[in-house]
Design a protein around this motif. Structure first.
Motif, short mmCIF file in Angstrom:
data_model
loop_
_atom_site.label_atom_id
_atom_site.label_comp_id
_atom_site.label_asym_id
_atom_site.label_seq_id
_atom_site.Cartn_x
_atom_site.Cartn_y
_atom_site.Cartn_z
N ARG A 98 35.67 54.55 35.49
CA ARG A 98 35.72 54.64 36.95
C ARG A 98 34.96 53.48 37.59
O ARG A 98 35.47 52.80 38.50
CB ARG A 98 35.11 55.96 37.40
CG ARG A 98 34.98 56.15 38.92
CD ARG A 98 33.93 57.18 39.23
NE ARG A 98 32.61 56.76 38.74
CZ ARG A 98 31.60 57.59 38.52
NH1 ARG A 98 31.74 58.88 38.70
NH2 ARG A 98 30.44 57.12 38.08
N THR A 151 42.61 49.50 37.90
CA THR A 151 43.59 50.33 38.61
C THR A 151 44.94 50.30 37.91
O THR A 151 45.14 49.55 36.95
CB THR A 151 43.76 49.86 40.05
OG1 THR A 151 44.24 48.50 40.05
CG2 THR A 151 42.45 49.93 40.82
N GLN A 172 42.70 55.41 40.69
CA GLN A 172 42.82 54.42 39.63
C GLN A 172 43.93 54.75 38.64
O GLN A 172 44.35 53.91 37.86
CB GLN A 172 41.48 54.28 38.88
CG GLN A 172 40.39 53.62 39.72
CD GLN A 172 39.02 53.71 39.08
OE1 GLN A 172 38.25 54.63 39.39
NE2 GLN A 172 38.70 52.78 38.19
N ASP A 214 43.55 46.22 34.38
CA ASP A 214 44.52 46.87 35.25
C ASP A 214 45.84 47.10 34.51
O ASP A 214 46.28 46.25 33.72
CB ASP A 214 44.80 46.02 36.49
CG ASP A 214 43.60 45.91 37.42
OD1 ASP A 214 42.63 46.67 37.23
OD2 ASP A 214 43.64 45.05 38.33
#
Length: 232
Positions: free
Chosen positions: A41, A46, A70, A18
Motif C-alpha cells: 500500500r 497502482t 491500487q 504498476d
C-alpha cells in the motif's frame, strides 16, 4: 545469497511495479502477510491484479489496497466481509474474476508446477464456464481452466531458515504454499527466523527454491475477522 531484508518496504523495493499481478496468501484474515500488504500500500503502485481467496476486510489486509484504489482487478472466490469490495464491483469500478475456491487453489498450484491448464467438473453449466473450453471425459463434461502465474507472490509463514525453507502454522497454511509456488518472485513474511539446518527437512512445507526474499514480523496483529464470545 542473502534473502533476509530488514523490513517489508525494503523487501518490496525494486520488485513491485504498476500493473503487476500479485498473488497473496491467506484465507479471510488468517495467514495474511500483514506487513507486506501494508508496505505494498505504502509503495503507491497502482493498476494491480490481485489473486487471493478474498480481499480481507474494510481497512485491513488487501482491503487497504481497495480503499486506496491500487487494485484494478481481483481474481478471488469470496467477496463477503468487505463492503468496499462489493461496492466497487457493483458500481463497475473493480474487475472481478470469480473462481471457485478449490479451482483457485489448483490454478495457483498448477501454475507453480509449470502446468498451463487443467480440466475440472467444477463450474460446468454455470457462468464460471462461460467462454471456456468444455470437453467430455468418460461421459462427463469438464471445463478447462488456465493456470495462474503471478509476477510477485506475498506469502505468510510461521518460520523460515535463512535459505528460505518455510514452515506454516496450522490453518494459516491455507493458500500460502500455492501462492509461493505461483510467484515469479516470492516474498515471505515470517514470525521466526532460524539458521540453516535448524528445521527438520521432513517438516519443511515450502522448499527454499521458491523463496526469493524474507522479512521478519515477529509480532503481527493477527486480527480476528469475526469475534464471537460466549455469553456470561
Amino acid at each position: 545469497m542473502n534473502k533476509v531484508y530488514p523490513d517489508a518496504a525494503s523487501a518490496l523495493a525494486g520488485i513491485v511495479q504498476d500493473g503487476q499481478t500479485i498473488a497473496v496468501g491467506g484465507f479471510g484474515l488468517c495467514g495474511i502477510p500483514e506487513a507486506l500488504i501494508a508496505a505494498l500500500r505504502d509503495s503507491g503502485v497502482t493498476g494491480l491484479t490481485a489473486i487471493s481467496n478474498n480481499a480481507g476486510v474494510d481497512g485491513f489486509g488487501l482491503g487497504q489496497l481497495l480503499t486506496t484504489r491500487q487494485i484494478k482487478k481481483m481474481i478471488a472466490s469470496y467477496v463477503g466481509e468487505n463492503k468496499e469490495f462489493a461496492r466497487q464491483y457493483l458500481a463497475g469500478e473493480l474487475e472481478l474474476e470469480f473462481t471457485p475456491q478449490g479451482t483457485l487453489a489448483e490454478k495457483l498450484r498448477a501454475g507453480g508446477a509449470g502446468i498451463p491448464a487443467f480440466f475440472t467438473k467444477t463450474g460446468v453449466g454455470t457462468i464460471v464456464a462461460d467462454g471456456k473450453e468444455i470437453r467430455e471425459f468418460d461421459g462427463e463434461q469438464y471445463v478447462m481452466e488456465r493456470s495462474l502465474v503471478a509476477d510477485v507472490a506475498l506469502v505468510k509463514a510461521y518460520m523460515a531458515d535463512r535459505a528460505g525453507n518455510l514452515v506454516y502454522r496450522k490453518t494459516a497454511r491455507n493458500f500460502n504454499p500455492n501462492a509461493a509456488m505461483a510467484g515469479k518472485i516470492t516474498i515471505v513474511e515470517v514470525e521466526k527466523l532460524v539458521e540453516v539446518g535448524e528445521i527438520d527437512p521432513d517438516h519443511v512445507h515450502t522448499p527454499s527454491i521458491f523463496v526469493h526474499r524474507i522479512v521478519v514480523n515477529a509480532n503481527p496483529e493477527k486480527r480476528i475477522e469475526q469475534r464471537t464470545v460466549r455469553a456470561d
